[in-house]
Design a protein around this motif. Structure first.
Motif, PDB file in Angstrom:
ATOM      1  N   GLU A 117       0.877  -1.165   0.000  1.00 46.40           N
ATOM      2  CA  GLU A 117       0.000   0.000   0.000  1.00 46.40           C
ATOM      3  C   GLU A 117       0.918   1.220   0.000  1.00 46.40           C
ATOM      4  O   GLU A 117       1.876   1.294   0.778  1.00 46.40           O
ATOM      5  CB  GLU A 117      -0.867   0.001   1.262  1.00 46.40           C
ATOM      6  CG  GLU A 117      -1.755   1.198   1.388  1.00 46.40           C
ATOM      7  CD  GLU A 117      -2.566   1.178   2.682  1.00 46.40           C
ATOM      8  OE1 GLU A 117      -3.230   2.185   2.946  1.00 46.40           O
ATOM      9  OE2 GLU A 117      -2.518   0.173   3.418  1.00 46.40           O
ATOM     10  N   ILE A 118       0.647   2.169  -0.860  1.00 45.85           N
ATOM     11  CA  ILE A 118       1.492   3.364  -0.950  1.00 45.85           C
ATOM     12  C   ILE A 118       1.296   4.219   0.296  1.00 45.85           C
ATOM     13  O   ILE A 118       0.170   4.543   0.674  1.00 45.85           O
ATOM     14  CB  ILE A 118       1.162   4.179  -2.217  1.00 45.85           C
ATOM     15  CG1 ILE A 118       1.492   3.371  -3.462  1.00 45.85           C
ATOM     16  CG2 ILE A 118       1.925   5.505  -2.211  1.00 45.85           C
ATOM     17  CD1 ILE A 118       1.081   4.027  -4.767  1.00 45.85           C
ATOM     18  N   VAL A 119       2.393   4.581   0.915  1.00 44.36           N
ATOM     19  CA  VAL A 119       2.380   5.460   2.072  1.00 44.36           C
ATOM     20  C   VAL A 119       2.688   6.892   1.620  1.00 44.36           C
ATOM     21  O   VAL A 119       2.076   7.854   2.075  1.00 44.36           O
ATOM     22  CB  VAL A 119       3.422   4.999   3.121  1.00 44.36           C
ATOM     23  CG1 VAL A 119       3.487   5.968   4.282  1.00 44.36           C
ATOM     24  CG2 VAL A 119       3.094   3.589   3.591  1.00 44.36           C
ATOM     25  N   HIS A 120       3.622   6.996   0.719  1.00 50.59           N
ATOM     26  CA  HIS A 120       4.039   8.307   0.192  1.00 50.59           C
ATOM     27  C   HIS A 120       4.789   8.055  -1.107  1.00 50.59           C
ATOM     28  O   HIS A 120       5.435   7.028  -1.259  1.00 50.59           O
ATOM     29  CB  HIS A 120       4.964   9.002   1.197  1.00 50.59           C
ATOM     30  CG  HIS A 120       5.595  10.247   0.676  1.00 50.59           C
ATOM     31  ND1 HIS A 120       4.890  11.410   0.485  1.00 50.59           N
ATOM     32  CD2 HIS A 120       6.858  10.507   0.273  1.00 50.59           C
ATOM     33  CE1 HIS A 120       5.700  12.329   0.000  1.00 50.59           C
ATOM     34  NE2 HIS A 120       6.894  11.803  -0.132  1.00 50.59           N
ATOM     35  N   HIS A 121       4.699   8.991  -2.022  1.00 54.92           N
ATOM     36  CA  HIS A 121       5.493   8.870  -3.239  1.00 54.92           C
ATOM     37  C   HIS A 121       5.699  10.238  -3.879  1.00 54.92           C
ATOM     38  O   HIS A 121       4.971  11.191  -3.606  1.00 54.92           O
ATOM     39  CB  HIS A 121       4.837   7.913  -4.244  1.00 54.92           C
ATOM     40  CG  HIS A 121       3.751   8.550  -5.057  1.00 54.92           C
ATOM     41  ND1 HIS A 121       2.482   8.698  -4.580  1.00 54.92           N
ATOM     42  CD2 HIS A 121       3.757   9.083  -6.285  1.00 54.92           C
ATOM     43  CE1 HIS A 121       1.745   9.296  -5.486  1.00 54.92           C
ATOM     44  NE2 HIS A 121       2.494   9.549  -6.537  1.00 54.92           N
ATOM     45  N   ARG A 122       6.716  10.290  -4.713  1.00 56.61           N
ATOM     46  CA  ARG A 122       6.997  11.468  -5.529  1.00 56.61           C
ATOM     47  C   ARG A 122       7.328  10.986  -6.926  1.00 56.61           C
ATOM     48  O   ARG A 122       7.998   9.974  -7.096  1.00 56.61           O
ATOM     49  CB  ARG A 122       8.210  12.234  -5.010  1.00 56.61           C
ATOM     50  CG  ARG A 122       7.999  12.893  -3.694  1.00 56.61           C
ATOM     51  CD  ARG A 122       9.217  13.696  -3.339  1.00 56.61           C
ATOM     52  NE  ARG A 122       9.087  14.179  -1.977  1.00 56.61           N
ATOM     53  CZ  ARG A 122       9.926  14.998  -1.411  1.00 56.61           C
ATOM     54  NH1 ARG A 122      10.981  15.409  -2.075  1.00 56.61           N
ATOM     55  NH2 ARG A 122       9.749  15.394  -0.183  1.00 56.61           N
ATOM     56  N   MET A 123       6.849  11.718  -7.899  1.00 55.99           N
ATOM     57  CA  MET A 123       7.224  11.393  -9.274  1.00 55.99           C
ATOM     58  C   MET A 123       7.787  12.651  -9.914  1.00 55.99           C
ATOM     59  O   MET A 123       7.222  13.737  -9.788  1.00 55.99           O
ATOM     60  CB  MET A 123       6.041  10.897 -10.099  1.00 55.99           C
ATOM     61  CG  MET A 123       6.514  10.526 -11.492  1.00 55.99           C
ATOM     62  SD  MET A 123       5.332   9.936 -12.703  1.00 55.99           S
ATOM     63  CE  MET A 123       3.844   9.705 -11.901  1.00 55.99           C
ATOM     64  N   GLU A 124       8.920  12.471 -10.556  1.00 60.05           N
ATOM     65  CA  GLU A 124       9.554  13.554 -11.297  1.00 60.05           C
ATOM     66  C   GLU A 124       9.827  13.047 -12.699  1.00 60.05           C
ATOM     67  O   GLU A 124      10.456  12.004 -12.874  1.00 60.05           O
ATOM     68  CB  GLU A 124      10.875  13.949 -10.633  1.00 60.05           C
ATOM     69  CG  GLU A 124      10.710  14.450  -9.222  1.00 60.05           C
ATOM     70  CD  GLU A 124      12.023  14.513  -8.456  1.00 60.05           C
ATOM     71  OE1 GLU A 124      13.089  14.274  -9.056  1.00 60.05           O
ATOM     72  OE2 GLU A 124      11.972  14.785  -7.259  1.00 60.05           O
ATOM     73  N   LEU A 125       9.334  13.770 -13.670  1.00 65.79           N
ATOM     74  CA  LEU A 125       9.595  13.445 -15.066  1.00 65.79           C
ATOM     75  C   LEU A 125      10.550  14.496 -15.610  1.00 65.79           C
ATOM     76  O   LEU A 125      10.286  15.690 -15.473  1.00 65.79           O
ATOM     77  CB  LEU A 125       8.294  13.440 -15.874  1.00 65.79           C
ATOM     78  CG  LEU A 125       7.187  12.513 -15.380  1.00 65.79           C
ATOM     79  CD1 LEU A 125       5.928  12.713 -16.213  1.00 65.79           C
ATOM     80  CD2 LEU A 125       7.638  11.074 -15.447  1.00 65.79           C
ATOM     81  N   TYR A 126      11.641  14.058 -16.182  1.00 67.28           N
ATOM     82  CA  TYR A 126      12.615  14.975 -16.771  1.00 67.28           C
ATOM     83  C   TYR A 126      12.350  14.985 -18.277  1.00 67.28           C
ATOM     84  O   TYR A 126      12.492  13.962 -18.931  1.00 67.28           O
ATOM     85  CB  TYR A 126      14.033  14.530 -16.415  1.00 67.28           C
ATOM     86  CG  TYR A 126      14.262  14.706 -14.933  1.00 67.28           C
ATOM     87  CD1 TYR A 126      14.821  15.858 -14.429  1.00 67.28           C
ATOM     88  CD2 TYR A 126      13.848  13.731 -14.027  1.00 67.28           C
ATOM     89  CE1 TYR A 126      14.980  16.054 -13.067  1.00 67.28           C
ATOM     90  CE2 TYR A 126      13.996  13.899 -12.667  1.00 67.28           C
ATOM     91  CZ  TYR A 126      14.576  15.062 -12.190  1.00 67.28           C
ATOM     92  OH  TYR A 126      14.719  15.259 -10.835  1.00 67.28           O
ATOM     93  N   CYS A 127      11.942  16.139 -18.787  1.00 65.37           N
ATOM     94  CA  CYS A 127      11.412  16.213 -20.153  1.00 65.37           C
ATOM     95  C   CYS A 127      12.054  17.342 -20.957  1.00 65.37           C
ATOM     96  O   CYS A 127      12.642  18.264 -20.401  1.00 65.37           O
ATOM     97  CB  CYS A 127       9.907  16.452 -20.108  1.00 65.37           C
ATOM     98  SG  CYS A 127       8.974  15.207 -19.206  1.00 65.37           S
ATOM     99  N   ARG A 128      11.857  17.228 -22.240  1.00 67.24           N
ATOM    100  CA  ARG A 128      12.295  18.249 -23.187  1.00 67.24           C
ATOM    101  C   ARG A 128      11.108  18.538 -24.095  1.00 67.24           C
ATOM    102  O   ARG A 128      10.445  17.615 -24.573  1.00 67.24           O
ATOM    103  CB  ARG A 128      13.482  17.738 -23.989  1.00 67.24           C
ATOM    104  CG  ARG A 128      13.956  18.681 -25.070  1.00 67.24           C
ATOM    105  CD  ARG A 128      15.251  18.190 -25.719  1.00 67.24           C
ATOM    106  NE  ARG A 128      16.344  18.482 -24.775  1.00 67.24           N
ATOM    107  CZ  ARG A 128      17.237  17.569 -24.350  1.00 67.24           C
ATOM    108  NH1 ARG A 128      17.150  16.317 -24.748  1.00 67.24           N
ATOM    109  NH2 ARG A 128      18.191  17.901 -23.515  1.00 67.24           N
TER     110      ARG A 128
END
Length: 130
Positions: A117-128
């Protein structure tokens, strides 16, 4: 944020109030140097040391989130905003916030399939940009 500073054992000075104002008004993810520059626009006696000490207390109290994007040093944002993820423009360094319900659901499904079960998350997408 004022109470968080008091809870962290730090006096709420005129300089710290200027920094708190800058933090609450920031629509971006400034680093400590940029926060210092903006706070000095309100009160020219704000020191960089005060900025670092105050950020440390606010982070410890859970009021400010520190982000360490690959594009550079730590960036900060107030933690009371709703959950969101980030796109980092690798050419300009711009940081764009976004939220996508489909991505959130997919992450929950993946975690559940693996017995978590997700407790915490971060998503970062590095894009151009195309």
């Amino acid at each position: 944020m004022t109470q968080a500073l008091r809870d962290g054992g730090v006096r709420v000075t005129r300089q710290r109030e200027a920094l708190l104002r800058v933090l609450t008004e920031a629509a971006d993810h400034p680093d400590a140097a940029e926060l210092h520059r903006r706070a000095q626009g309100i009160d020219d006696t704000v020191s960089l040391a005060t900025v670092y000490r105050t950020l440390s207390v606010l982070e410890r109290e859970g009021v400010v989130q520190r982000h360490s994007f690959e594009s550079g040093g730590a960036r900060f944002e107030v933690a009371d905003r709703s959950h969101h993820d980030h796109i980092v423009d690798v050419d300009t360094g711009a940081i764009i916030e976004f939220h996508n319900d489909r991505i959130e659901e997919l992450q929950r499904q993946i975690a559940a399939e693996m017995g978590y079960e997700i407790v915490h998350h971060r998503m970062e997408l590095y894009c151009r940009k195309k």
